[in-house]
Design an enzyme around this catalytic site. Sequence first.
Site, PDB file in Angstrom:
ATOM      1  N   ASP A 141       0.824  -1.222   0.000  1.00 16.80           N
ATOM      2  CA  ASP A 141       0.000   0.000   0.000  1.00 16.80           C
ATOM      3  C   ASP A 141       0.850   1.261   0.000  1.00 16.80           C
ATOM      4  OD1 ASP A 141       0.857   0.358   2.665  1.00 16.80           O
ATOM      5  OD2 ASP A 141      -0.891  -0.707   3.442  1.00 16.80           O
ATOM      6  N   GLU A 181       7.130  -6.689  -2.890  1.00 17.10           N
ATOM      7  CA  GLU A 181       5.742  -7.078  -2.628  1.00 17.10           C
ATOM      8  C   GLU A 181       5.425  -8.300  -3.477  1.00 17.10           C
ATOM      9  OE1 GLU A 181       2.779  -6.008  -0.770  1.00 17.10           O
ATOM     10  OE2 GLU A 181       2.064  -7.774  -1.866  1.00 17.10           O
ATOM     11  N   ASP A 212       6.581  -5.529   6.624  1.00 22.50           N
ATOM     12  CA  ASP A 212       5.184  -5.080   6.683  1.00 22.50           C
ATOM     13  C   ASP A 212       4.303  -6.217   6.179  1.00 22.50           C
ATOM     14  OD1 ASP A 212       2.933  -3.549   6.933  1.00 22.50           O
ATOM     15  OD2 ASP A 212       3.285  -2.384   5.101  1.00 22.50           O
TER      16      ASP A 212
END
Lengths: 279, 279
Positions: B96, B115, B164
């Site tokens: 994000d 990611e 994350d």
Amino acid sequence: MDKKKDARQDQKSEIREYHTPSSGFFFKIKKNLHSKKSNYQNIELIENETFGKILLLDGLVQTTDRDEFCYHEMMAHPACVVHPSPVDILIIGGGDGGILREALKYAIRNVHLVEIDAEVIAVSKQYFPWMKEILKDNRVTLVINDGVNFVKNTSLKFDVVFIDSSEPVGPSAVLHEKLFYELLKKRLQPEGIIVAQVASPFFHSEFIEQKMTFFRELFRFSSLYLGPVPTYPGGCWCYAFLSDLVHPFDIKRDPPPGLRYYNPDIHKAAFALPNDLIF
Amino acid sequence: MDKKKDARQDQKSEIREYHTPSSGFFFKIKKNLHSKKSNYQNIELIENETFGKILLLDGLVQTTDRDEFCYHEMMAHPACVVHPSPVDILIIGGGDGGILREALKYAIRNVHLVEIDAEVIAVSKQYFPWMKEILKDNRVTLVINDGVNFVKNTSLKFDVVFIDSSEPVGPSAVLHEKLFYELLKKRLQPEGIIVAQVASPFFHSEFIEQKMTFFRELFRFSSLYLGPVPTYPGGCWCYAFLSDLVHPFDIKRDPPPGLRYYNPDIHKAAFALPNDLIF
């Protein structure tokens, strides 16, 4: 007919607390323990698989078995460890007895619990195990009265006062006003401390700012502090520490043993405020 | 037929995140912006009156417009202000872009965002305003890859690494294991720091204790710290600060201006742990 029945069952299968018109918590109901309108408010007590017993006043969660220690420890201990000699205590609201239980862990002389709604006391006595014990403690005076009336009419003075109001709607609204704090200040010993629950720092920062404005007019030390309460809106709660003579960091004694949240490191840390709350 | 239709409409009118089988959040849906299964997970993005856009992966809230700063500031800034010279940054997960946005506020040389799910990047790019800007920054290298593969195969070394991950189920599970941290440590500069999101201190304290056990085996400084995130379970989140040479309190620079949550007081306060989390 079938649809109506379904709707009723749905309502009974869970309870919701709206934090805003578009968001909130849900709690599945394992058992409905109590649901009754008192003279002042709607009192509900449910059993939930995760949180155990949950007490709601007018649809707002007040206390749950699982996380009540977060709120009650952060209400009671900061003032009790910094006051030079906390012997006379006043709790306004707090009919669930959580702050009372924590305050009684100190060598206090007496504590007045002033709760407007006898039904809250009765329900808590029936369902919260600590209540039966603490109400037998001969240091406790239970007063069923409006907090403002009590403060107006008593001649007593107090070392530490806890304002454990519910939200600034319904019977607690007046406990959030400046006038009430002016009256209360007259009942404080010179070294007295008031601790009040204020609001959600995330949802109600404007309300907190308004309260800080009059807190600062009335008290030399007016500090906000924060602590998590998982079942309160936003998961974090804001408290006010108010005193004319006692600095909130001047810790004078150890907290009682056996606490689950509060300790001296947490004490100081709680007064660190996020940028959004520094007014 | 009618009943089925009603049920479908109910499902569409709100979204729920279960924190336990008997409790959680609900968010009314103002608008369904995206709902698609990627190769890795179910990606949903809704618009909510209170929280603005809410990104959910496999039904768990990752980011909302209204409170993402709480999480992203507390992930990014503690490590960036204490590292002697944070120039090479790695973010694993974080599709994000919130941590990336915060890290780019420092004088870093480059940052790799690794990611696994290109769809998360695509959705974030479409709906989160900061994403377009930061992906144009020539210090950013976007890598669509499994975090473990990247760490195994890269020859690069990093000053600060942010993990994350989403929850320890689904594609992120491996990012919560000791083996991954052993591999990662080999890619850290001697003064390197790892910051990882860990779990809810209220709901997952046993999981946190397990992680701390292997963090302590691997790093000289292994500290947990906490910060509120209103839309995460329990409203408060736990992060780990891991380093062999850098003490988490040794602040070396000011944070960037304009932050809403993080400041130097909050930095130190965040490391104060409640009794229930002191292992």
